[in-house]
Design an enzyme around this catalytic site. Structure first.
Site, PDB file in Angstrom:
ATOM      1  N   CYS A   1      53.022  26.830  43.105  1.00  0.00           N
ATOM      2  CA  CYS A   1      51.852  27.798  42.658  1.00  0.00           C
ATOM      3  C   CYS A   1      51.540  27.681  40.960  1.00  0.00           C
ATOM      4  O   CYS A   1      52.514  27.615  40.240  1.00  0.00           O
ATOM      5  CB  CYS A   1      52.326  29.196  42.852  1.00  0.00           C
ATOM      6  SG  CYS A   1      51.300  30.716  42.425  1.00  0.00           S
TER       7      CYS A   1
ATOM      8  N   GLU B   1      50.490  38.071  35.691  1.00  0.00           N
ATOM      9  CA  GLU B   1      49.264  38.783  35.489  1.00  0.00           C
ATOM     10  C   GLU B   1      49.472  39.910  34.711  1.00  0.00           C
ATOM     11  O   GLU B   1      48.744  40.431  33.778  1.00  0.00           O
ATOM     12  CB  GLU B   1      48.558  38.999  36.682  1.00  0.00           C
ATOM     13  CG  GLU B   1      47.738  37.821  37.489  1.00  0.00           C
ATOM     14  CD  GLU B   1      46.972  37.834  38.928  1.00  0.00           C
ATOM     15  OE1 GLU B   1      47.273  38.749  39.195  1.00  0.00           O
ATOM     16  OE2 GLU B   1      46.485  36.970  39.177  1.00  0.00           O
TER      17      GLU B   1
ATOM     18  N   ASP C   1      40.673  27.061  41.449  1.00  0.00           N
ATOM     19  CA  ASP C   1      41.790  27.717  42.023  1.00  0.00           C
ATOM     20  C   ASP C   1      41.367  28.951  42.199  1.00  0.00           C
ATOM     21  O   ASP C   1      40.417  29.433  42.003  1.00  0.00           O
ATOM     22  CB  ASP C   1      42.751  27.812  40.593  1.00  0.00           C
ATOM     23  CG  ASP C   1      43.966  28.465  40.802  1.00  0.00           C
ATOM     24  OD1 ASP C   1      44.370  28.442  42.014  1.00  0.00           O
ATOM     25  OD2 ASP C   1      44.440  29.012  40.191  1.00  0.00           O
ATOM     26  N   SER C   2      42.243  29.711  42.882  1.00  0.00           N
ATOM     27  CA  SER C   2      42.032  31.067  43.469  1.00  0.00           C
ATOM     28  C   SER C   2      41.614  31.835  42.383  1.00  0.00           C
ATOM     29  O   SER C   2      40.898  32.839  42.200  1.00  0.00           O
ATOM     30  CB  SER C   2      43.175  31.711  44.175  1.00  0.00           C
ATOM     31  OG  SER C   2      44.353  31.666  43.488  1.00  0.00           O
TER      32      SER C   2
ATOM     33  N   HIS D   1      50.490  29.661  38.964  1.00  0.00           N
ATOM     34  CA  HIS D   1      51.014  30.785  37.702  1.00  0.00           C
ATOM     35  C   HIS D   1      52.441  30.568  37.449  1.00  0.00           C
ATOM     36  O   HIS D   1      52.895  30.707  36.440  1.00  0.00           O
ATOM     37  CB  HIS D   1      50.901  32.030  38.662  1.00  0.00           C
ATOM     38  CG  HIS D   1      49.710  32.616  38.465  1.00  0.00           C
ATOM     39  ND1 HIS D   1      48.790  32.315  39.366  1.00  0.00           N
ATOM     40  CD2 HIS D   1      49.009  33.441  37.897  1.00  0.00           C
ATOM     41  CE1 HIS D   1      47.482  33.004  39.287  1.00  0.00           C
ATOM     42  NE2 HIS D   1      47.642  33.863  38.310  1.00  0.00           N
TER      43      HIS D   1
ATOM     44  N   CYS E   1      44.985  24.766  43.437  1.00  0.00           N
ATOM     45  CA  CYS E   1      45.624  25.927  44.018  1.00  0.00           C
ATOM     46  C   CYS E   1      46.347  25.166  45.123  1.00  0.00           C
ATOM     47  O   CYS E   1      45.845  24.560  45.990  1.00  0.00           O
ATOM     48  CB  CYS E   1      44.673  26.982  44.774  1.00  0.00           C
ATOM     49  SG  CYS E   1      45.199  27.989  45.414  1.00  0.00           S
TER      50      CYS E   1
END
Lengths: 267, 267
Positions: free
Chosen positions: A183, A151, A12-13, A185, A75
């Site tokens: 996504c 984040e 993933d990124s 996240h 990702c």
């Protein structure tokens, strides 16, 4: 030749893909895993397709060098540039499985998709859904701020609720009954998203469809299961950059699973 | 030997440094400029110091290869890792000039600093201020979401006001009379920040102190002005990745100045 001994590579990124890794580890406890978070170059969501493709090729090459028998591209942005990348091992992106899963869930043939700018601009889910079902309506919405909110750790927060409300209102108005969280996240914000969309709307995370895809690959022989007599499988979590906030985020995503120390690698 | 013919190099992790470039171009219209936005690897604000230093060295090397006679590090996070980097031309970071400027402005010896996680964790401004004035109180606050809000284009927005209010309340409570905007994106949010801090609080952008520093360097002979007979100076804007949203952001920051097409370069 189908390899059986290597770990399953996941990249993933950043660390959002750990949401996928956790599900995979729970479903396939006897498999080894090596996870690569390209944290030095995140976010992928606002990179151009050519830069994105270069990064994806480097990530795949590195996981191959670690002996991976298959690669999961956790990702979404990276999954949009997988065509024409040649590998000797199977590579699974999240777009096709997610599209199939959403189609199996929707009853009113109205599906919503949220993701980063890159994923939405590329219309990756729209195209994948329409290849399978031309008459299904797809409504999409880029939500660039959501990754930053995760984040920042503002998962349960009135400000996050306001931002989610602003992004998702058009999808509520469109009457979608299924929403793809495009996504890795976003599962962290599942509560806020469910509150805005309403309880009746199905939320699709990347990890559910990916589990089905891997199960199918094992059953069809495209993937071979690791020998159970080999003992405890390895689990490596690697990243191209490590900072305190990353480590904290990783622990929050994987909790209550205890994680090994993150290893820093160069690409 | 002090060079006079090359352009002044300016770099930032992204396009926020264009706020600095604009001020420099207005103040020194006869100087040429080459701007490098490391957009492929942004944001710098949550990278580890070792990764950050590697990137900064590569950026400086590239600007030197373009014949730059001096380098302005417009990025606050990057300015925190400039020690022990050797160059043949002068390199100016934004931290020292910003600290000096704030000290000249404060009357109650209470200065606030906002910035990315990297800048705040490194306590760069705190140390710079205390080296010059040990008794001045410094209060700092990381504001990781603000860059994303600027990139989303929500400059004038109730949600942005709420987030700014949450971040800045502790600094208001501390009674600072001067606030360093320690990230090149923040000037775009100047109105929202001024509203929360109150009109009496001085907001210090990186570009003002940098202008003073360059003026001093020209006067002292550390920098030589470009010959006025050489005709129209060059202005190049380069980036390591280009996307539609970057171009739009660049135009918004530099408006009403018309910008040349952004050139993509590899590092």
């Amino acid at each position: 030749m189908v390899k059986s001994d290597g770990p399953i590579g996941v990249f993933d990124s950043g660390l959002g893909g750990l949401t996928v890794l956790r599900s995979l580890k729970e479903a396939f406890p006897n498999e080894g895993f090596v996870y690569l978070g390209d944290t030095a170059r995140l976010p992928y969501g606002n990179k151009s397709p050519s830069t994105l493709k270069l990064y994806v090729e480097q990530n795949i090459k590195w996981l191959e060098s670690q002996g991976a028998k298959a690669i999961i591209v956790a990702c979404n942005s990276a999954s949009t540039v997988l065509t024409n990348i040649e590998t000797e091992i199977p590579v699974f992106g999240v777009i096709e499985p997610g599209a199939k899963f959403a189609l199996a869930m929707t009853e009113n043939q109205s599906i919503g998709v949220i993701g980063t700018r890159a994923t939405i601009q590329k219309k990756a889910y729209v195209d994948a859904i329409h290849r399978l079902s031309g008459h299904t309506k797809v409504f999409q919405q880029a939500c660039p701020l959501l990754v930053s909110l995760v984040e920042e750790g503002w998962d349960e927060d009135p400000i996050t609720n306001l931002i989610v409300y602003r992004y998702l209102s058009p999808l509520v108005a469109a009457g979608v009954d299924t929403l793809i969280l495009g996504c890795t996240h976003y599962p962290v914000l599942r509560n806020a998203i469910q509150k805005v969309m309403g309880r009746h709307v199905n939320l699709i995370e990347s990890s559910q469809p990916m589990l089905e895809t891997l199960n199918l690959a094992f059953r069809s022989g495209k993937l071979k299961a690791r020998d159970e007599n080999l003992g405890e499988p390895d689990m490596h979590i690697c990243a191209t950059d490590i900072s305190d906030s990353f480590t904290a985020l990783a622990q929050r995503i994987l909790a209550p699973i205890r994680i090994p120390p993150i290893e820093r690698i160069d690409l």
